[in-house]
Write an enzyme that holds these catalytic residues in place. Structure first.
Site, PDB file in Angstrom:
ATOM      1  CG  HIS A  76       2.308   0.681  18.051  1.00 18.47           C
ATOM      2  ND1 HIS A  76       1.167  -0.083  18.089  1.00 18.47           N
ATOM      3  CD2 HIS A  76       2.251   1.364  16.880  1.00 18.47           C
ATOM      4  CE1 HIS A  76       0.462   0.121  16.982  1.00 18.47           C
ATOM      5  NE2 HIS A  76       1.087   0.997  16.245  1.00 18.47           N
ATOM      6  CD  GLU A 112       1.234  -2.843  20.063  1.00 19.07           C
ATOM      7  OE1 GLU A 112       0.650  -1.767  20.222  1.00 19.07           O
ATOM      8  OE2 GLU A 112       1.682  -3.201  18.972  1.00 19.07           O
ATOM      9  NE  ARG A 125      -3.124  -1.904  14.291  1.00 17.90           N
ATOM     10  CZ  ARG A 125      -2.662  -0.697  14.029  1.00 17.90           C
ATOM     11  NH1 ARG A 125      -1.375  -0.501  13.826  1.00 17.90           N
ATOM     12  NH2 ARG A 125      -3.473   0.345  13.959  1.00 17.90           N
ATOM     13  N   GLY A 136       0.843  -1.192   0.000  1.00 21.48           N
ATOM     14  CA  GLY A 136       0.000   0.000   0.000  1.00 21.48           C
ATOM     15  C   GLY A 136       0.872   1.234   0.000  1.00 21.48           C
ATOM     16  NE  ARG A 137      -2.757   5.246   1.688  1.00 22.14           N
ATOM     17  CZ  ARG A 137      -4.092   5.254   1.754  1.00 22.14           C
ATOM     18  NH1 ARG A 137      -4.787   5.873   0.820  1.00 22.14           N
ATOM     19  NH2 ARG A 137      -4.735   4.660   2.736  1.00 22.14           N
ATOM     20  CG  ASP A 176       6.884   0.298  16.084  1.00 24.85           C
ATOM     21  OD1 ASP A 176       5.997   0.918  15.453  1.00 24.85           O
ATOM     22  OD2 ASP A 176       7.338   0.696  17.172  1.00 24.85           O
ATOM     23  NE  ARG A 230      -6.687  -6.545  -0.624  1.00 22.42           N
ATOM     24  CZ  ARG A 230      -6.623  -5.660   0.373  1.00 22.42           C
ATOM     25  NH1 ARG A 230      -6.563  -6.100   1.618  1.00 22.42           N
ATOM     26  NH2 ARG A 230      -6.626  -4.363   0.143  1.00 22.42           N
TER      27      ARG A 230
END
Ligand code: 8YV
Length: 319
Positions: A281, A263, A234, A155-156, A258, A177
């Site tokens: 994070h 968490e 994530r 993605g971006r 990260d 995907r």
């Protein structure tokens, strides 16, 4: 009644960069659904907006208790804790804060790659702890420039990571995907085949059910004993137990992480591994970026209640 400020429920401790804006424009109820069941029941029928962070949980059970809810504004690019299907079913708009954090997250990904490859935290400890004096030079590390980079999720932010890695002369491939024909990078159909052809594997997919434990023991095995894994997506995207086992047994060489499954709690076995770089994070955690995220999260609320189109709906709600 006209002229009354819309009533808003915060489902997270709001950033100090967002809180003043929300308090000035709205009547804010701060996590009342968690702290005072009776008080929450009294105000729930009046709640028109929910505001939270990228880690916030906005389940169907909460949405169904808010009959006047119109919008959920997330200060984060990730919104995997929001039941978007339920929001849509109840006519609720969901917004997030994409793009403004691309640079920070991509910068951190490169930082974790370099830190894990060249063992920068260990180098710092080597000097501070007197090892340089007592033991001499550190063990040799691993070169990053010119190595093979596999990006899981294009993605971006994935594209921003690739642009940075090109500056290090890395050979870039990705899985997503679907292939993105406009990109100059090699596409592989899945994480396992990508890992088998990568020295560094960087995870930057969305969170949620569709990517849960996408990076499992088989992918780690394919990455191999010289491989380095970086996760800035994530924690849910990686099978954390399998990762700890792979790092302890040398199935992979190292990691830069990260994000984590639970968490802010990080497994002690992970914290005990010297060749793993850990961060709390902080992907988007710079003053400049968090200000931009806070402003955008507020602007989405402000636009909605001004009867205008929101700026950044999530793709499932976008027009
Ligand atoms: C922060 C993030 O954790 O944007 C996200 O999805 O993970 C980070 O930016 C948080 O969302 C900031 O509110």
């Amino acid at each position: 009644m006209t002229g009354q400020k819309p009533e808003v429920l915060a489902v997270a401790k709001l950033s100090p960069l967002l809180l003043p804006q929300v308090e000035a424009a709205f009547t804010l109820h701060d996590r009342l659904h968690e702290s005072d069941a009776a008080a929450f029941a009294a105000i729930a029928p009046r709640i028109r907006a929910v505001v939270g962070s990228g880690e916030s949980k906005v389940p169907a059970a909460l949405i169904e208790r808010l009959p006047a809810l119109e919008i959920v504004s997330i200060m984060g690019v990730g919104y995997d804790g929001v039941d978007v299907a339920s929001a849509k079913e109840h006519g609720v708009m969901v917004t997030h804060t994409p793009n403004v954090l691309n640079d920070d997250v991509a910068d951190l990904a490169l930082g974790l790659m370099l830190s894990a490859a060249r063992q920068l935290p260990a180098a710092d400890r080597w000097v501070r702890g007197g090892d340089w004096v007592q033991r001499g030079p550190m063990p040799l590390a691993r070169k990053m420039s010119g190595a093979r980079l596999g990006i899981v999720g294009m993605g971006r932010i994935g594209q921003a990571i690739a642009q940075r890695a090109a500056g290090f002369g890395m050979a870039i491939a990705y899985t997503a995907r679907s292939a993105k024909a406009a990109l100059p990078y090699r596409y592989l159909p899945d994480a396992r085949s990508l890992a088998a052809e990568s020295d560094f594997l960087v995870v930057i997919t969305p969170g949620g059910a569709g990517t849960r434990k996408l990076i499992d023991a088989a992918v780690l095995e394919a990455l191999g004993p010289q491989g380095i894994l970086v996760n800035v997506a994530r924690g849910s995207v990686i099978d954390e137990a399998a990762l700890v086992d792979a790092l302890e047994r040398g199935v992979i060489a190292g990691a830069g992480l990260d994000v984590f499954e639970n968490e802010p709690h990080v497994p002690e076995r992970l914290k005990a591994l010297p060749h793993v770089v850990l961060a709390p994070h902080i992907g988007s955690a710079t003053g400049q970026t968090r200000q931009a995220m806070a402003d955008l999260a507020f602007q989405n609320l402000h636009a909605h209640f001004a009867g205008q189109a929101v700026l950044t709906p999530v793709p499932e709600c976008g027009s």
